[in-house]
Design an enzyme around this catalytic site. Structure first.
Site, PDB file in Angstrom:
ATOM      1  N   ASP A  47       0.858  -1.189  -0.171  1.00 23.27           N
ATOM      2  CA  ASP A  47      -0.012  -0.041   0.007  1.00 23.27           C
ATOM      3  C   ASP A  47       0.818   1.395  -0.166  1.00 23.27           C
ATOM      4  O   ASP A  47       0.336   2.339  -0.027  1.00 23.27           O
ATOM      5  CB  ASP A  47      -1.259  -0.185   1.215  1.00 23.27           C
ATOM      6  CG  ASP A  47      -0.480   0.002   2.623  1.00 23.27           C
ATOM      7  OD1 ASP A  47       1.061  -0.149   2.653  1.00 23.27           O
ATOM      8  OD2 ASP A  47      -1.070   0.259   3.585  1.00 23.27           O
ATOM      9  N   SER A  48       2.166   1.094   0.053  1.00 24.18           N
ATOM     10  CA  SER A  48       3.301   2.025  -0.304  1.00 24.18           C
ATOM     11  C   SER A  48       2.980   2.550  -1.418  1.00 24.18           C
ATOM     12  O   SER A  48       3.519   3.821  -1.791  1.00 24.18           O
ATOM     13  CB  SER A  48       4.524   1.662  -0.220  1.00 24.18           C
ATOM     14  OG  SER A  48       4.720   0.521  -0.907  1.00 24.18           O
ATOM     15  N   GLU A 108      -1.442  -5.489   8.550  1.00 22.95           N
ATOM     16  CA  GLU A 108      -0.566  -4.995   9.571  1.00 22.95           C
ATOM     17  C   GLU A 108      -1.080  -5.051  10.890  1.00 22.95           C
ATOM     18  O   GLU A 108      -2.466  -4.978  10.993  1.00 22.95           O
ATOM     19  CB  GLU A 108      -0.450  -3.306   9.412  1.00 22.95           C
ATOM     20  CG  GLU A 108       0.367  -2.941   8.076  1.00 22.95           C
ATOM     21  CD  GLU A 108       0.649  -1.492   8.096  1.00 22.95           C
ATOM     22  OE1 GLU A 108       0.201  -0.710   8.978  1.00 22.95           O
ATOM     23  OE2 GLU A 108       1.055  -1.198   6.916  1.00 22.95           O
ATOM     24  N   GLU A 141       9.472  -4.616  10.408  1.00 22.41           N
ATOM     25  CA  GLU A 141       9.491  -3.187   9.780  1.00 22.41           C
ATOM     26  C   GLU A 141       9.976  -2.207  10.862  1.00 22.41           C
ATOM     27  O   GLU A 141       9.446  -2.385  12.021  1.00 22.41           O
ATOM     28  CB  GLU A 141       8.428  -2.543   9.064  1.00 22.41           C
ATOM     29  CG  GLU A 141       8.873  -1.291   8.630  1.00 22.41           C
ATOM     30  CD  GLU A 141       7.874  -0.561   7.647  1.00 22.41           C
ATOM     31  OE1 GLU A 141       7.073  -1.262   7.163  1.00 22.41           O
ATOM     32  OE2 GLU A 141       8.035   0.445   7.307  1.00 22.41           O
TER      33      GLU A 141
HETATM   34  O1  KIV Z   1       3.623  -1.038   1.585  1.00 21.01           O
HETATM   35  C1  KIV Z   1       4.745  -1.495   1.668  1.00 21.01           C
HETATM   36  O2  KIV Z   1       5.414  -1.158   0.527  1.00 21.01           O
HETATM   37  C2  KIV Z   1       5.084  -2.263   2.538  1.00 21.01           C
HETATM   38  C3  KIV Z   1       6.610  -2.974   2.784  1.00 21.01           C
HETATM   39  C4  KIV Z   1       7.524  -1.614   3.010  1.00 21.01           C
HETATM   40  C5  KIV Z   1       6.784  -3.945   3.650  1.00 21.01           C
HETATM   41  O3  KIV Z   1       4.473  -2.756   3.573  1.00 21.01           O
HETATM   42 NA    NA Z   2       2.370  -1.683   3.423  1.00 19.85          NA
END
Ligand code: KIV
Ligand code: NA
Length: 275
Positions: free
Chosen positions: A44-45, A115, A182
């Protein structure tokens, strides 16, 4: 060969490191898959690096499906994990299963990621019961940044470290097949990685994890100027792209692109008749 949830478990058991990168679209996924990456995360980044939001909070299930399906189409061998976005699993166990199911059905991914620790164990259990593999994610969980009051390394006090160890054991017990750690200290990552049987994938969590993940725009230097401590820039791809774009602009302005080799011909006989 196709990487599966049992492949990554075997890799941990054999002490072979697991490689993961984020991907958000077809052509990038295809490049990374062909390079031999074990697993790709449609994170979701994408809210930040692909859509320009300043956090992951606004990302929707539909956003994740749109990008997730493209990545799955580009990946032949890599195991594809798609993130469950904020509020797609917190409201109820029912919502969590329904949204995880939509994500798997509509993208063709192998697993979802969410998460949290003990607070999401009922959701993990129910999603796994629905035959959808779940990757858990603890430590610095960006969807909680408003609760944390920002982004900072987690698990530094005895109490916080104990809580993270318990969270790792709880998500394993709930049925998670893999665990992202993380933003936690190296020695805590080592303890967690030893205490759980499932593979741990670190980001800002030291080489003590069973594998590593990075946001690809970070490791290719394509996003902003701030380089967090946990990132290594493996290439200056942003600079390469900008250089190529500048060359293109100049070539078009000067009239040297398109060249003769880029241009289609027609016979002079036809042309004569057009005048
Ligand atoms: O959303 C993301 O890219 C992530 C990773 C950084 C683990 O959750
Ligand atoms: Na994420």
């Amino acid at each position: 060969m196709k990487t599966t949830v049992s492949t990554v478990q075997k890799m941990k058991d054999n002490g072979e490191k697991i490689t993961m990168l984020t991907a958000y679209d077809y052509s990038t996924a295809k490049l990374f898959d062909e390079a031999g990456i074990d697993t790709m995360l449609v994170g979701d980044s994408l809210g930040m690096v692909m859509l320009g939001y300043d956090s992951t909070i606004p990302v929707t299930v539909d956003d994740m499906i749109h990008h997730g399906a493209a990545v799955v189409r580009g990946a032949k061998d890599a195991l594809i994990v798609v993130d469950m976005p904020f509020l797609s699993y917190h409201t109820s166990v029912y919502d969590a299963v329904a949204n995880a199911g939509r994500i798997m059905k509509e993208t063709g991914c192998t697993a979802v990621k969410l998460e949290g620790g003990k607070n999401v164990c009922p959701q993990i259990e129910a999603i796994v019961n629905a035959q959808i593999p779940v990757c858990a994610h603890i430590g610095l969980t960006p969807q909680s940044s408003n609760m944390f009051g920002g982004f900072r390394v987690q698990g530094k006090s005895e109490e916080a470290a104990k809580e993270l160890i318990e969270a790792a054991q709880a998500v394993e017990k709930a049925g998670a097949f893999m665990l992202v750690l993380e933003g936690i200290p190296e020695k805590l990552a080592a303890i967690i990685t030893k205490k759980v049987h499932i593979p741990t994938i670190g980001i800002g969590a030291s080489p003590e994890c069973d594998g590593q993940v990075l946001v690809y725009q970070d490791m290719l230097a394509m996003y902003g100027n701030f380089v967090p401590k946990f990132v290594r820039q493996f290439a200056q791809v942003g600079e390469v792209m900008q250089g190529a774009v500048k060359d293109y602009i100049n070539a078009v302005k000067e009239g040297t692109f398109p060249g003769p080799e880029n241009t289609y011909a027609i016979s002079d006989d036809v042309i004569e008749k057009l005048y």
